[in-house]
Motif scaffolding. Structure first.
Motif, PDB file in Angstrom:
ATOM      1  N   GLU A   1       0.807  -1.217   0.000  1.00 52.26           N
ATOM      2  CA  GLU A   1       0.000   0.000   0.000  1.00 52.26           C
ATOM      3  C   GLU A   1       0.845   1.275   0.000  1.00 52.26           C
ATOM      4  OE1 GLU A   1      -3.284   0.554  -0.330  1.00 52.26           O
ATOM      5  OE2 GLU A   1      -3.345  -1.569  -0.850  1.00 52.26           O
ATOM      6  N   LYS A   2       2.082   1.166   0.484  1.00 53.63           N
ATOM      7  CA  LYS A   2       2.916   2.378   0.517  1.00 53.63           C
ATOM      8  C   LYS A   2       4.162   2.260  -0.372  1.00 53.63           C
ATOM      9  CE  LYS A   2       5.073   0.947   4.915  1.00 53.63           C
ATOM     10  NZ  LYS A   2       5.402   1.365   6.291  1.00 53.63           N
ATOM     11  N   ALA A   3       4.095   1.347  -1.347  1.00 55.59           N
ATOM     12  CA  ALA A   3       5.266   1.125  -2.206  1.00 55.59           C
ATOM     13  C   ALA A   3       5.248   1.965  -3.470  1.00 55.59           C
ATOM     14  CB  ALA A   3       5.362  -0.356  -2.586  1.00 55.59           C
ATOM     15  N   VAL A   4       4.061   2.252  -4.011  1.00 60.44           N
ATOM     16  CA  VAL A   4       3.987   2.831  -5.352  1.00 60.44           C
ATOM     17  C   VAL A   4       2.976   3.969  -5.385  1.00 60.44           C
ATOM     18  CG1 VAL A   4       3.339   2.369  -7.744  1.00 60.44           C
ATOM     19  CG2 VAL A   4       4.652   0.666  -6.469  1.00 60.44           C
ATOM     20  N   SER A   5       3.406   5.117  -5.885  1.00 61.55           N
ATOM     21  CA  SER A   5       2.496   6.236  -6.127  1.00 61.55           C
ATOM     22  C   SER A   5       3.166   7.220  -7.082  1.00 61.55           C
ATOM     23  CB  SER A   5       2.139   6.949  -4.826  1.00 61.55           C
ATOM     24  OG  SER A   5       3.248   7.699  -4.343  1.00 61.55           O
ATOM     25  N   LYS A   6       2.372   8.129  -7.624  1.00 59.91           N
ATOM     26  CA  LYS A   6       2.922   9.157  -8.512  1.00 59.91           C
ATOM     27  C   LYS A   6       3.905  10.050  -7.773  1.00 59.91           C
ATOM     28  CE  LYS A   6      -1.283  10.484  -9.762  1.00 59.91           C
ATOM     29  NZ  LYS A   6      -2.401  11.159 -10.455  1.00 59.91           N
ATOM     30  N   GLU A   7       3.620  10.312  -6.516  1.00 67.48           N
ATOM     31  CA  GLU A   7       4.474  11.223  -5.745  1.00 67.48           C
ATOM     32  C   GLU A   7       5.867  10.633  -5.506  1.00 67.48           C
ATOM     33  OE1 GLU A   7       0.401  12.490  -5.375  1.00 67.48           O
ATOM     34  OE2 GLU A   7       1.324  10.523  -5.033  1.00 67.48           O
ATOM     35  N   GLN A   8       5.992   9.331  -5.519  1.00 70.66           N
ATOM     36  CA  GLN A   8       7.279   8.669  -5.251  1.00 70.66           C
ATOM     37  C   GLN A   8       8.110   8.445  -6.507  1.00 70.66           C
ATOM     38  OE1 GLN A   8       4.665   5.680  -3.136  1.00 70.66           O
ATOM     39  NE2 GLN A   8       6.629   5.175  -2.195  1.00 70.66           N
ATOM     40  N   LEU A   9       7.546   8.749  -7.662  1.00 70.17           N
ATOM     41  CA  LEU A   9       8.110   8.284  -8.929  1.00 70.17           C
ATOM     42  C   LEU A   9       9.118   9.246  -9.557  1.00 70.17           C
ATOM     43  CD1 LEU A   9       8.050   6.322 -11.418  1.00 70.17           C
ATOM     44  CD2 LEU A   9       6.139   7.715 -12.285  1.00 70.17           C
ATOM     45  N   THR A  10      10.206   8.651 -10.082  1.00 65.58           N
ATOM     46  CA  THR A  10      11.089   9.290 -11.049  1.00 65.58           C
ATOM     47  C   THR A  10      11.237   8.312 -12.204  1.00 65.58           C
ATOM     48  OG1 THR A  10      12.316  10.481  -9.340  1.00 65.58           O
ATOM     49  CG2 THR A  10      13.380  10.238 -11.493  1.00 65.58           C
ATOM     50  N   ILE A  11      11.146   8.821 -13.427  1.00 67.37           N
ATOM     51  CA  ILE A  11      11.214   7.972 -14.618  1.00 67.37           C
ATOM     52  C   ILE A  11      12.584   8.120 -15.263  1.00 67.37           C
ATOM     53  CG2 ILE A  11      10.207   7.499 -16.893  1.00 67.37           C
ATOM     54  CD1 ILE A  11       7.625   8.867 -15.873  1.00 67.37           C
ATOM     55  N   SER A  12      13.169   6.998 -15.673  1.00 68.34           N
ATOM     56  CA  SER A  12      14.431   7.013 -16.413  1.00 68.34           C
ATOM     57  C   SER A  12      14.215   6.377 -17.775  1.00 68.34           C
ATOM     58  CB  SER A  12      15.523   6.251 -15.645  1.00 68.34           C
ATOM     59  OG  SER A  12      16.694   6.123 -16.423  1.00 68.34           O
ATOM     60  N   LEU A  13      14.635   7.079 -18.835  1.00 68.72           N
ATOM     61  CA  LEU A  13      14.447   6.604 -20.198  1.00 68.72           C
ATOM     62  C   LEU A  13      15.781   6.611 -20.937  1.00 68.72           C
ATOM     63  CD1 LEU A  13      11.283   8.742 -21.093  1.00 68.72           C
ATOM     64  CD2 LEU A  13      11.325   6.390 -20.221  1.00 68.72           C
ATOM     65  N   THR A  14      16.101   5.513 -21.618  1.00 71.00           N
ATOM     66  CA  THR A  14      17.345   5.412 -22.383  1.00 71.00           C
ATOM     67  C   THR A  14      17.024   4.980 -23.802  1.00 71.00           C
ATOM     68  OG1 THR A  14      18.620   4.815 -20.420  1.00 71.00           O
ATOM     69  CG2 THR A  14      19.587   4.251 -22.557  1.00 71.00           C
TER      70      THR A  14
END
Length: 965
Positions: free
Chosen positions: A731-744
């Motif tokens: 329940e506290k592992a995934v959210s938009k507020e926790q996210l950083t995206i990496s693209l290569t």
């Protein structure tokens, strides 16, 4: 260069276009000696040279493994004791090693630097054709085996390969494969252990060793492989003028004979388990089947696909069949190729004695049903798509692409096939898809797995006394041998030991060292490799962009901040990551998830990563990572799949408890094997956790602590309690507020769309802010032992001491190769050793497959005094600096470039700081080495200890606590 041209004695026999590699392959033969050569000409900066010999064993003494080690211990033109080590010290190589296989020995090197490449090639050619083993029998005794008397005058066996193979034989898989090979190939060299059976290695004499080199290491039995952009005229000139012109042609060895079909029946062999382990439910059953020849590439590829379809996950039909009633803990189906007669192994692990017959019946009843039309063609298509993706991607991690291409060349060339046979995909998968419609895979199950007359069955039986019996047998053999020695014979053995020790303690002269080719500091870049990265904000979302040419493949990693977890929660978080994709979601079954992953992605993994901030060991950031690769055209579907797994996984279905328990047992089994075979890494993790928060996280989510937690969960199984823990963490592992995206990759094509999709698909949990400061603390210094079922050990000592300086990397290189290599590997007989320094200020010494942990821990204490004495001599540090810079300049695939850039970003290490550290390496001085020696002294005296090894290895190590794995 065209067909029929003669270049420096080489006749160009064939010219083969390789459009998938943008390359042309030239196949040549040396007219005078008959040496075979292949060059893959392409615009590749990283050049590869390799020379291989067909080496077919006729016993289990490991003679070719010992030769592989020994020829790199000095040669005619490079008369130093350890040219291999000298090259590690001062080369810019991207690969430098040698490998013994069941039927060949291969010596490859690689470098991006033209001058360095030629240097490496010359040293290796000299090593294989003019080794010092003919005049220095001490090399054989050191690398192979010798008698050595201890302080009480008691003799024993010692040797690098001897100890390496004792470690290898602690692996149940090694014992299983050895037994299967003996059963399936009773009339060919494949029945022997090419690496050497520790009980047979002492049968090898120096005379037989020398005769083996004379017989097999001739140019007429050699294959040279070249890859990359190079001055081929100059390269061929060196090979011919400096080496081949001095030899006459001899007979080339015939390829290994193909084994006629045999039904070897059932074999049994014991494997060692710990004294505290329960023997019940630890039997391993395997069924071996020879499936044809090296030339049947389509069949071999199809068998790889079948392996994945039948046992690739817990929902695969063969695995599911034995898991359903708890008949076994896991199923595996392997294809073993790279030999003249490829074979497959069906294996059921952790079976109870009373279930053995039922397991066998269930497996073969299931295979029979599948052969009669029960195969799921959607799963076949998904596995085919995944394998094709990986084969076209050619991402081999830190291994040079040209090296793997070379191995693929040898997999046909050595046996008389076309060198290019395995280099291109062509219509391989088009044909397999068409044959799938015609029942080809069902036919393979029946022909190769059910009705195959070339077969065997092996049962691996757990034993608490097998190790003790093995050690007693070795002791009895030495006792019997020594009882037959006359006084003169004993004196001669002692004299041999003294000569060996004198040679090991001798130093190369400046003249000998000067004979080795060297680079200069002017050959080095003045700055580190740039890691492409841009930090963007797209629609309020932070995105790390790495624009590199990735040939149409997108590499995506989603980082979620997890600093809010406690240490007690971390093991369950580690399990949670491994459950992602292996439990059903609200939309999809596990089978559907597995199919979609294979159809859409090269890989999709979920794991915990942790990064020291500013390389401060007391401060880190923890990330839950979802990482996947996919074609640019499939990015939207792959992102949607990852989001579904991250946000809709269910723990409350009727199947959840059994699914989690099965997975937990398999993960535990994998952790155990990893610790036993890679104990140095486990020990390094334990010692690092004593003073580093980041290492505590890693240890709790993937190390010994994680294994212990898994073991306790299984022994005290309480699904309701575990499900509640997992649900709370989830329940506290995934959210938009926790996210950083990496693209290569070609990120402009899909970056905005990825952001939009994730903003829509991920939940919003504003309370889980990124401002959390991690509350986990290091464990504090301790000295511990971890008992595993093995005769050898892995010993680690060290701590974090102070402010890091780039010159420490050079210091660690010097200590590793000029001190530890000599006293731990050469004199001590361990297979590997070294000193590591980390940017958080740590120094750590380790040993690998070590016959005496106690002695190694003691010798680590002298690292500081060695370095001080070394620095006081005002040595020329050029070579060591070059070697250190090489270590800091690894070969990187597009995926790895993105990962490396992310690593520096999360550690908050700027380009300017990287350049400063790089410059510190280049400006290493004796004075800075002396300063590093003080830090090393503290690390060794006041640091922690962890020894992973057999119970006898714990004696005399000064340990405060000893646990059994």
């Amino acid at each position: 260069m065209t067909v029929h041209d003669t270049v420096h004695g080489f006749i160009v026999e064939r010219e083969v276009p390789l459009p998938e590699l943008d390359a042309v392959m030239y196949q040549m033969k040396h007219e005078k000696t008959g040496l075979e050569l292949v060059w893959i000409s392409r615009e590749e900066e990283n050049k590869v040279f390799g020379i291989g010999f067909e080496t077919l064993p006729w016993n289990d003494t490991g003679v070719f493994h010992i030769l592989e080690h020994s020829v790199l211990c000095g040669s005619k033109n490079y008369p130093v004791k350890e040219p291999f080590v000298e090259l590690l010290k001062n080369s810019m190589n991207t690969f430098l090693n040698a490998m013994t296989f069941p039927d060949k020995t291969f010596y490859p090197v690689a470098s991006r630097n033209d001058k360095d490449f030629v240097n490496l090639m010359r040293v290796y050619l000299d090593a294989v054709f003019y080794p010092a083993v003919y005049t220095k029998p001490e090399i054989f005794y050191q690398e192979g085996w010798h008698y050595e008397f201890d302080s009480e005058g008691k003799p024993g066996y010692k040797g690098v390969v001897f100890n390496e193979m004792k470690g290898a034989f602690a692996d149940a898989d090694e014992l299983m494969d050895m037994t299967i090979n003996r059963a399936l190939f009773p009339d060919t060299p494949y029945r022997y252990v090419s690496g050497g059976d520790p009980t047979k290695i002492p049968d090898l004499t120096y005379e037989e060793f020398i005769e083996s080199h004379k017989r097999f290491y001739s140019p007429s039995n050699a294959y040279v492989y070249l890859d990359g952009a190079m001055d081929i005229d100059a390269i061929l000139g060196i090979i011919n003028d400096e080496y081949l012109s001095s030899f006459e042609q001899t007979k080339r060895m015939d390829p290994p004979a193909l084994q006629s079909a045999v039904d070897a029946g059932e074999q049994q062999i014991e494997y060692e388990i710990g004294a505290d382990e329960n023997e019940d439910g630890k039997i391993r059953l395997s069924w071996g089947r020879v499936i044809g020849t090296y030339a049947e590439r389509e069949k071999l590829t199809a068998m790889q696909i079948l392996s994945d379809v039948l046992t690739g996950n817990n929902q695969a039909p063969l695995t599911k069949a034995v898991l359903e009633d708890g008949l076994a803990e896991t199923m595996r189906l392997y294809t073993i190729d790279g030999v003249a007669n490829p074979w497959v192994k069906i294996e059921a692990r952790n079976v109870k004695k009373e279930n053995c017959k039922q397991v066998e019946k269930r497996i073969f009843d299931t295979l029979n049903a599948l052969a009669n039309g029960g195969l799921d063609h959607e799963k076949l298509e998904a596995s085919m798509a995944n394998l094709e993706f990986q084969m076209r991607e050619r991402d081999y991690g830190s291994y040079p692409q040209g090296l793997i291409l070379g191995m693929q060349v040898f997999d046909s060339w050595l046996y008389g096939g076309a060198p290019e046979a395995n280099l291109q995909i062509g219509d391989l998968f088009v044909n397999l898809r068409e044959k799938m419609k015609q029942g080809y895979f069902e036919h393979l199950i029946r022909e190769e797995l059910l009705e195959n007359p070339h077969r065997c069955k092996v049962a691996l039986i757990p034993s608490k006394t097998a190790g003790e019996a093995r050690r007693a047998k070795e002791a009895k053999r030495i006792e019997d041998e020594s009882a037959m020695w006359s006084d003169n014979a004993r004196e001669e053995i002692i004299a041999k030991q003294e000569r060996l020790e004198a040679w090991q303690n001798s130093e190369d002269t400046p003249e000998q060292l000067a004979a080795l080719p060297h680079l200069e500091l002017s050959d080095l870049s003045r700055t580190p490799q740039e890691q492409p990265i841009e930090e963007l904000v797209i629609d309020g979302q932070k995105v790390l962009v790495h624009r590199v040419n990735s040939s149409g493949i997108a590499y995506i990693t989603l980082y979620f901040d997890e600093n809010h977890y406690t240490e007690a929660e971390l093991p369950a978080l580690g399990l949670l990551c491994r459950l992602f994709g292996n439990l059903e979601t609200t939309q999809s079954s596990v089978e559907e998830l597995n199919n979609r992953v294979r159809l859409l992605c090269g890989s999709m993994t979920f794991f915990i990563s942790t990064f020291n901030i500013k390389d401060d060991s007391s401060c880190c950031t923890v990330k839950l990572c979802a990482s996947f690769s996919t074609l640019e055209s499939n990015v939207d579907q792959a992102v949607s799949l990852a989001a579904e797994i991250l946000t809709q996984t269910r723990f409350d279905t009727a199947n959840s408890e059994k699914a989690v328990l099965d997975l937990l047992r398999q993960i535990k089994m994998g952790c155990f094997e990893q610790i036993v075979m890679g104990g140095h890494a486990a020990a390094l993790g334990r010692v690092s956790a004593q003073m580093s928060v980041s290492s505590v996280v890693s240890e709790c989510t993937g190390g010994v602590t994680f294994y212990q937690w898994l073991k306790a969960q299984e022994e005290n199984w309480n699904w309701n309690s575990l499900r509640e823990k997992l649900t709370v963490l989830y329940e506290k592992a995934v959210s938009k507020e926790q996210l950083t995206i990496s693209l290569t990759g070609n990120t402009d094509a899909y970056a905005a769309n990825v952001v939009q999709m994730l903003q829509e698909l991920l939940p919003s949990k504003p309370d889980l802010l990124k401002a959390h400061t991690i509350a986990i603390k290091p464990w504090g210094i301790k000295k511990e032992g971890i008992i595993i079922p093995a005769d050898i050990a892995f010993a680690v000592r060290g701590t974090i001491t102070g402010n890091y300086n780039g010159a420490w990397q050079t210091a660690a290189k010097i200590v590793s190769l000029s001190y530890l290599w000599n006293v731990i590997r050469v004199q001590g007989g361990a297979y590997g050793t070294g000193m590591l320094t980390r940017a958080n200020g740590g120094f750590f010494c380790y040993s690998y497959r070590d016959p005496s942990a106690r002695e190694s821990l003691r010798k680590y204490l002298d690292c500081s005094s060695f370095l001080k004495e070394f620095a006081a001599q005002n040595p020329d540090l050029t070579g060591f600096i070059i070697g250190t810079v090489s270590d800091q300049s690894p070969l990187q695939t597009p995926r790895m470039k993105g990962q490396a850039a992310d690593n520096f970003y999360w550690r908050q290490i700027s380009w300017a700081e990287r350049c400063t550290r790089w410059q510190q390496i280049l400006e290493t001085t004796p004075e800075k080495l002396a300063q590093a020696a003080e830090q090393i002294s503290t690390a060794m005296k006041d640091g922690g200890i962890c020894v992973v090894g057999g119970a006898e290895q714990m004696e005399g190590c000064g340990l405060d606590e000893i646990i059994t794995l």
